[in-house]
Design an enzyme around this catalytic site. Sequence first.
Site, mmCIF file in Angstrom:
data_model
loop_
_atom_site.group_PDB
_atom_site.id
_atom_site.type_symbol
_atom_site.label_atom_id
_atom_site.label_comp_id
_atom_site.label_asym_id
_atom_site.label_seq_id
_atom_site.Cartn_x
_atom_site.Cartn_y
_atom_site.Cartn_z
ATOM 1 N N ARG A 191 -5.163 -2.384 9.936
ATOM 2 C CA ARG A 191 -5.724 -3.713 9.702
ATOM 3 C C ARG A 191 -5.744 -4.556 10.964
ATOM 4 O O ARG A 191 -6.778 -5.016 11.396
ATOM 5 C CB ARG A 191 -4.841 -4.426 8.690
ATOM 6 C CG ARG A 191 -5.471 -4.595 7.348
ATOM 7 C CD ARG A 191 -4.739 -5.688 6.646
ATOM 8 N NE ARG A 191 -3.666 -5.174 5.807
ATOM 9 C CZ ARG A 191 -3.788 -4.995 4.505
ATOM 10 N NH1 ARG A 191 -4.911 -5.236 3.909
ATOM 11 N NH2 ARG A 191 -2.772 -4.570 3.803
ATOM 12 N N ASP A 195 3.070 -1.889 11.903
ATOM 13 C CA ASP A 195 2.986 -3.254 12.449
ATOM 14 C C ASP A 195 4.276 -4.054 12.291
ATOM 15 O O ASP A 195 4.297 -5.262 12.523
ATOM 16 C CB ASP A 195 1.803 -4.013 11.830
ATOM 17 C CG ASP A 195 1.834 -4.042 10.309
ATOM 18 O OD1 ASP A 195 2.812 -3.552 9.724
ATOM 19 O OD2 ASP A 195 0.880 -4.560 9.705
ATOM 20 N N ARG A 244 0.117 -5.068 -5.218
ATOM 21 C CA ARG A 244 0.010 -6.248 -4.360
ATOM 22 C C ARG A 244 -0.065 -7.458 -5.292
ATOM 23 O O ARG A 244 -0.389 -7.331 -6.462
ATOM 24 C CB ARG A 244 -1.246 -6.168 -3.497
ATOM 25 C CG ARG A 244 -1.273 -4.949 -2.563
ATOM 26 C CD ARG A 244 -2.370 -5.109 -1.539
ATOM 27 N NE ARG A 244 -2.632 -3.891 -0.792
ATOM 28 C CZ ARG A 244 -1.960 -3.509 0.296
ATOM 29 N NH1 ARG A 244 -0.961 -4.237 0.763
ATOM 30 N NH2 ARG A 244 -2.281 -2.395 0.927
ATOM 31 N N THR A 274 5.206 1.314 6.329
ATOM 32 C CA THR A 274 3.781 1.032 6.483
ATOM 33 C C THR A 274 3.156 2.009 7.461
ATOM 34 O O THR A 274 3.716 2.298 8.521
ATOM 35 C CB THR A 274 3.463 -0.409 6.946
ATOM 36 O OG1 THR A 274 2.057 -0.517 7.152
ATOM 37 C CG2 THR A 274 4.187 -0.808 8.205
ATOM 38 N N ASP A 291 0.596 1.376 9.080
ATOM 39 C CA ASP A 291 0.024 0.611 10.199
ATOM 40 C C ASP A 291 0.990 0.457 11.371
ATOM 41 O O ASP A 291 0.564 0.127 12.480
ATOM 42 C CB ASP A 291 -0.393 -0.788 9.725
ATOM 43 C CG ASP A 291 -1.623 -0.773 8.846
ATOM 44 O OD1 ASP A 291 -2.150 0.337 8.597
ATOM 45 O OD2 ASP A 291 -2.063 -1.843 8.394
ATOM 46 N N GLY A 301 0.818 -1.209 0.000
ATOM 47 C CA GLY A 301 0.000 0.000 0.000
ATOM 48 C C GLY A 301 0.850 1.256 0.000
ATOM 49 O O GLY A 301 2.011 1.233 0.413
ATOM 50 N N ASP A 343 5.264 -5.697 5.889
ATOM 51 C CA ASP A 343 5.544 -7.082 6.299
ATOM 52 C C ASP A 343 5.538 -8.047 5.116
ATOM 53 O O ASP A 343 6.419 -8.909 4.990
ATOM 54 C CB ASP A 343 4.552 -7.524 7.382
ATOM 55 C CG ASP A 343 3.096 -7.409 6.931
ATOM 56 O OD1 ASP A 343 2.802 -6.600 6.038
ATOM 57 O OD2 ASP A 343 2.248 -8.142 7.481
HETATM 58 N N1 LIG Z 1 4.598 -14.424 2.417
HETATM 59 C C1 LIG Z 1 4.994 -13.789 1.317
HETATM 60 N N2 LIG Z 1 5.948 -14.326 0.539
HETATM 61 C C2 LIG Z 1 6.361 -13.700 -0.576
HETATM 62 N N3 LIG Z 1 5.886 -12.513 -1.004
HETATM 63 C C3 LIG Z 1 4.938 -11.929 -0.291
HETATM 64 C C4 LIG Z 1 4.432 -12.532 0.914
HETATM 65 N N4 LIG Z 1 3.481 -11.713 1.432
HETATM 66 C C5 LIG Z 1 3.391 -10.675 0.578
HETATM 67 N N5 LIG Z 1 4.253 -10.793 -0.439
HETATM 68 C C6 LIG Z 1 4.403 -9.855 -1.555
HETATM 69 O O1 LIG Z 1 4.879 -8.586 -1.124
HETATM 70 C C7 LIG Z 1 4.213 -7.541 -1.805
HETATM 71 C C8 LIG Z 1 3.595 -6.582 -0.819
HETATM 72 O O2 LIG Z 1 2.823 -7.292 0.147
HETATM 73 P P1 LIG Z 1 1.522 -6.643 0.803
HETATM 74 O O3 LIG Z 1 0.563 -6.274 -0.266
HETATM 75 O O4 LIG Z 1 1.049 -7.546 1.870
HETATM 76 O O5 LIG Z 1 2.021 -5.256 1.388
HETATM 77 P P2 LIG Z 1 3.020 -4.926 2.581
HETATM 78 O O6 LIG Z 1 4.409 -4.979 2.108
HETATM 79 O O7 LIG Z 1 2.701 -5.797 3.742
HETATM 80 O O8 LIG Z 1 2.697 -3.408 2.848
HETATM 81 P P3 LIG Z 1 1.400 -2.770 3.551
HETATM 82 O O9 LIG Z 1 0.816 -3.816 4.448
HETATM 83 O O10 LIG Z 1 1.921 -1.601 4.251
HETATM 84 O O11 LIG Z 1 0.500 -2.386 2.452
HETATM 85 C C9 LIG Z 1 3.185 -8.191 -2.724
HETATM 86 O O12 LIG Z 1 3.690 -8.243 -4.023
HETATM 87 C C10 LIG Z 1 3.031 -9.577 -2.143
HETATM 88 O O13 LIG Z 1 2.676 -10.561 -3.068
HETATM 89 O O1 LIG Z 2 -6.881 -0.867 -0.194
HETATM 90 P P1 LIG Z 2 -5.458 -1.248 -0.211
HETATM 91 O O2 LIG Z 2 -4.602 -0.395 -1.062
HETATM 92 O O3 LIG Z 2 -5.246 -2.694 -0.523
HETATM 93 O O4 LIG Z 2 -4.850 -1.028 1.221
HETATM 94 C C1 LIG Z 2 -5.529 -0.938 2.420
HETATM 95 C C2 LIG Z 2 -4.640 -1.347 3.561
HETATM 96 O O5 LIG Z 2 -3.325 -0.872 3.410
HETATM 97 C C3 LIG Z 2 -2.875 -0.247 4.608
HETATM 98 O O6 LIG Z 2 -2.935 1.137 4.390
HETATM 99 C C4 LIG Z 2 -1.453 -0.623 4.939
HETATM 100 O O7 LIG Z 2 -1.346 -1.978 5.163
HETATM 101 C C5 LIG Z 2 -3.863 -0.709 5.665
HETATM 102 O O8 LIG Z 2 -4.009 0.202 6.723
HETATM 103 C C6 LIG Z 2 -5.129 -0.878 4.865
HETATM 104 O O9 LIG Z 2 -5.966 -1.848 5.420
HETATM 105 MG MG LIG Z 3 1.256 -5.581 5.295
#
Ligand SMILES: Nc1ncnc2c1ncn2[C@@H]1O[C@H](COP(=O)(O)OP(=O)(O)OP(=O)(O)O)[C@@H](O)[C@H]1O
Ligand SMILES: O=P(O)(O)OC[C@H]1O[C@](O)(CO)[C@@H](O)[C@@H]1O
Ligand SMILES: [Mg+2]
Length: 438
Positions: free
Chosen positions: A260, A217, A159, A213, A215, A95, A185
């Site tokens: 979240r 987290d 994502r 992030t 969040d 995000g 994460d």
């Molecule tokens: N367990 C995993 N193993 C490999 N790749 C992952 C895994 N979880 C997430 N990813 C990849 O990492 C990228 C970002 O993951 P995600 O959409 O969960 O956002 P994030 O990095 O957690 O950030 P945020 O939660 O702040 O939006 C995506 O391309 C997703 O497919």
């Molecule tokens: O709607 P999107 O872009 O998938 O993201 C929403 C989520 O991304 C965050 O902004 C970051 O993980 C969360 O607070 C929210 O739940």
């Molecule tokens: Mg995340």
Amino acid sequence: MRLSDLQAITHDDLLITRLGTRTVDTPLQELLGNRQESVHYVTETDRVLLDDTLGMAKGRVERTEDLPAFNPGGPRAKLFFDPSEVTAAIVTCGGLCPGLNNVIRALVLHLRHAYGCRDVLGFKNGYQGLADGSDPVRLTPDLVRDIHTRGGTILGTSRGSQDAATMVDTLVAHRIDMLFVVGGDGTLRGASLLADEAARRGLPIAVVGVPKTIDNDIPWIDHSFGFQTAYARAAESITAAHTEASSGVNGIGLVKLMGRHSGFIAAHATLVAQGVDFTLIPEVPFTLDGLLAGIRKKLADQGHAVVVVAEGAGQDLLPASTATDPSGNRKLGDIGAFLRQEISEGLGDLPYSLRYIDPGYAIRSVPANAFDAVYCTRLAQAATHAAMAGFTSMMVGSRRGRFINLPIKLATATSNHVDPHGDLWMAVLETTGQPVRF
Ligand SMILES: Nc1ncnc2c1ncn2[C@@H]1O[C@H](COP(=O)(O)OP(=O)(O)OP(=O)(O)O)[C@@H](O)[C@H]1O
Ligand SMILES: O=P(O)(O)OC[C@H]1O[C@](O)(CO)[C@@H](O)[C@@H]1O
Ligand SMILES: [Mg+2]
């Protein structure tokens, strides 16, 4: 799992993987030459202790060298990579978050100007751009000059899962020596797989994470970048809700905020804006009856009530869903709309006016504030130093005010949550005056 158990973590769990021996003199010698050890500067032979209370340290080890301690962040005199031969790459995932462009800019300028790296490439649209065969963009100092004034990410983000082997193939095809992975994460989990795949093939590619992030987290560090900007923005919505509520007859302000699984945004925004009567977060369950009784009492006592709800709060009150987003994150029920409805119905004949505000994406699509701008720059510099030293499969961050390098596997073994027994939640309870349980 052992890495999620604080008492079980050992000295070895905090060691950072190295690509190999460091033989190259740093071009930053002038900067490093006169440095003196102080309480604000940790040399590379020192370590940053994991424990900072006697209670935590007690009985852990017999010899102090074995105490779990983090590798300090910062520049090294000897490097693994020869900067003049380095091609670096950057990818932003997940995000949006305030400060993404600040990190990109600081990485590019530090790599090119401080270290004299040959090239910095940006892969587009998150991990997707590392897997879909699209051409990366060449990130020059000119290109990134003004980007820190803008929200979003000039590289785009996404994502959705991609194959680690395909992504490593892309890194090899573009002769990438170091990859900076900016994300939360999920992104860090992906980075860990990338580093493992590169190691499996014996490739000396440094994979270094920068924790993003709103969040907040990500565990072990003081905070992720963008978090402070986001909660400062969120507080503006609370102030608006409070103004509306306190100017109406039995006015109720209901504000839904992102978060979240962790209620840090809601908790901090509450402390910034003040005037909140009930803060609802995922970590602390509540009952609808308890909340309605509380709102009725506030209306009777002060003529208005303000409720702040994190999006992950009260999910047990909503129909269960197994739906996920493309990254595998569980899709949440809409607690804001649910509470709006339930409060309206629950107040029966009582005359009231309810104003519902969901600032949603508006808190994360903005440019970084001053605090985050500083933090982003320092994170990017710490990440560059770490990659140049040949550290890999690691993330940078500040912990208790010090910059550290920590293993990605440690950072992804747990999540950071508001501790219902901790000082932050205590401050929220003291500020709102809400019951500890309701
Ligand atoms: N367990 C995993 N193993 C490999 N790749 C992952 C895994 N979880 C997430 N990813 C990849 O990492 C990228 C970002 O993951 P995600 O959409 O969960 O956002 P994030 O990095 O957690 O950030 P945020 O939660 O702040 O939006 C995506 O391309 C997703 O497919
Ligand atoms: O709607 P999107 O872009 O998938 O993201 C929403 C989520 O991304 C965050 O902004 C970051 O993980 C969360 O607070 C929210 O739940
Ligand atoms: Mg995340």
